[in-house]
Design an enzyme around this catalytic site. Structure first.
Site, PDB file in Angstrom:
ATOM      1  CG  HIS A  46      -2.044  -0.999   1.116  1.00 11.10           C
ATOM      2  ND1 HIS A  46      -3.039  -0.935   0.170  1.00 11.10           N
ATOM      3  CD2 HIS A  46      -2.304  -2.111   1.846  1.00 11.10           C
ATOM      4  CE1 HIS A  46      -3.871  -1.964   0.325  1.00 11.10           C
ATOM      5  NE2 HIS A  46      -3.445  -2.700   1.332  1.00 11.10           N
ATOM      6  NE  ARG A  71       1.579  -4.485   3.592  1.00 10.94           N
ATOM      7  CZ  ARG A  71       0.397  -4.075   4.065  1.00 10.94           C
ATOM      8  NH1 ARG A  71      -0.341  -4.893   4.815  1.00 10.94           N
ATOM      9  NH2 ARG A  71      -0.025  -2.850   3.832  1.00 10.94           N
ATOM     10  CD  GLU A 147      -3.974  -8.838   5.069  1.00 13.11           C
ATOM     11  OE1 GLU A 147      -4.161  -7.728   5.589  1.00 13.11           O
ATOM     12  OE2 GLU A 147      -3.199  -9.004   4.114  1.00 13.11           O
ATOM     13  CG  ASP A 173      -7.190  -6.057   4.174  1.00 15.35           C
ATOM     14  OD1 ASP A 173      -8.128  -5.599   3.506  1.00 15.35           O
ATOM     15  OD2 ASP A 173      -6.001  -5.762   3.969  1.00 15.35           O
TER      16      ASP A 173
HETATM   17  C1  3PY Z   1      -4.429  -4.586   7.628  1.00 10.71           C
HETATM   18  O1  3PY Z   1      -4.754  -4.179   8.742  1.00 10.71           O
HETATM   19  O2  3PY Z   1      -5.202  -5.164   6.839  1.00 10.71           O
HETATM   20  C2  3PY Z   1      -3.076  -4.400   7.173  1.00 10.71           C
HETATM   21  O3  3PY Z   1      -2.721  -4.905   6.141  1.00 10.71           O
HETATM   22  C3  3PY Z   1      -2.170  -3.548   7.991  1.00 10.71           C
HETATM   23  O4  3PY Z   1      -1.195  -2.958   7.217  1.00 10.71           O
HETATM   24 MG    MG Z   2      -4.218  -5.700   4.941  1.00 13.94          MG
END
Ligand code: 3PY
Ligand code: MG
Length: 254
Positions: A46, A71, A147, A173
Site C-alpha cells: 500500500h 511487506r 487478514e 482487512d
Molecule cells: C491490515 O490491517 O489489513 C493491514 O494490512 C495492515 O497494514
Molecule cells: Mg491488509
C-alpha cells in the site's frame, strides 16, 4: 552474517517495535530508523511507490540501527526473490489464506533444501555479510499475514508450515472480511477475540506474532498480550497525529 536483532528480542520474549513506511522518502526512512524502532518495514503493498524505490529505502534504513523489513505486494516468487536480494531481513506477505499459499511463500523465500529461492543475493550479501548464503534461512524472518476469514480458519495449519516463522495480523482487512467496518473500534467487536486467539495460537506453537495497530492504545494491549512485534501506526499516521495534536494545543491556547 549480521544477526537479525528481532529474532534475539523474540527469544527474550521482548516485544519488538516496528515502523511502517508508506511514503517514498529515504529521509523519512532514515529518521524513523534513528528514532529507536527495532525494524522499519517498507510497505510495497500500500506504500506510495513501486519496487524501484525499494533499494534506496532499504539503504536508508540500513544506515540506522533498525532492521530493514518489507511487506511485499503479493505472494509472488519473482518479487519476493528481488526483495530479499535487496537486503530485506524480514518479509511480511499479505493475504495468506491456505497451507498451500504458505508453502509457496516459504518456497520463494528459503534457499534449498527448505525452498527454491534463486541465488543472487546482491545487496543482501553487502548488508548481511559474505556468509549470507549459509545463514539467510535462519536469519531472515518470514511472516504470513492473516487478514481474512479463510486465513483465520486455517491459521493453526499455516503456523505449522516448516520454514515459516509465524504470522502478522492485519486487523483492517480482517475486519472487512468479517463484515465489520475497519472504522469500528477493534475492541468492540469479535475482531478482538480473533486477534487474541491468534496470539494465543502463536504462543502455543512458539511462533512469531506481529500485528499492525491503529493506535498506541492497541499497541499497548498487544504488547501485554505477548505479541512478538507491534507496529504502532504508519509513518503518515504518526506525522498526522502529532501535527494535529500540536495544532489543537496551540489553537486552544490562543
Ligand atoms: C491490515 O490491517 O489489513 C493491514 O494490512 C495492515 O497494514
Ligand atoms: Mg491488509
Amino acid at each position: 552474517m549480521r544477526h537479525n536483532g528481532l529474532k534475539q528480542l523474540a527469544s527474550q520474549r521482548t516485544t519488538a517495535i516496528n515502523a511502517w513506511l508508506s511514503s517514498d522518502s529515504g529521509y523519512v526512512a532514515e529518521v524513523l530508523g534513528h528514532c529507536g524502532f527495532d525494524a522499519v518495514t517498507v510497505d510495497l503493498q500500500h506504500g506510495q511507490f513501486g519496487i524501484d524505490a525499494v533499494p534506496r529505502l532499504l539503504q536508508a534504513i540500513s544506515a540506522t540501527p533498525a532492521m530493514p523489513w518489507v511487506r511485499c505486494s503479493g505472494n509472488d516468487m519473482a518479487e519476493l526473490n528481488k526483495l530479499l536480494d535487496m537486503g530485506a531481513y524480514g518479509v511480511i506477505c499479505p493475504m495468506i489464506e491456505t497451507v498451500e499459499q504458505a508453502r509457496q511463500l516459504v518456497s520463494a523465500t528459503r534457499y534449498a533444501p527448505l525452498g527454491r529461492r534463486s541465488f543472487g543475493p546482491a545487496r543482501g550479501l553487502l548488508y548481511g555479510g559474505s556468509d549470507y548464503l549459509a545463514h539467510a534461512n535462519e536469519e531472515v524472518l518470514v511472516l504470513a499475514m492473516i487478514e481474512t476469514q479463510d486465513g483465520l480458519k486455517n491459521a493453526e495449519d499455516i503456523l505449522q508450515v516448516p520454514g515459516l516463522d509465524g504470522i502478522y495480523i492485519g486487523p483492517n482487512d480482517l475486519a472487512l472480511s468479517l463484515g465489520i467496518s475497519p472504522a469500528t473500534p477493534w475492541q468492540e467487536s469479535v475482531l478482538a477475540d480473533h486477534i487474541h486467539d491468534l496470539l494465543e495460537l502463536c504462543q502455543r506453537y512458539e511462533k512469531y506474532s506481529g500485528i499492525f495497530c491503529g493506535d498506541l492504545a492497541m499497541a499497548h494491549v498487544m504488547q501485554s498480550a505477548g505479541a512478538s512485534l507491534v507496529t504502532p501506526g504508519n509513518d503518515t499516521q504518526l506525522m498526522r497525529s502529532e501535527a494535529m495534536q500540536r495544532i489543537q494545543m496551540l489553537r486552544e491556547a490562543s
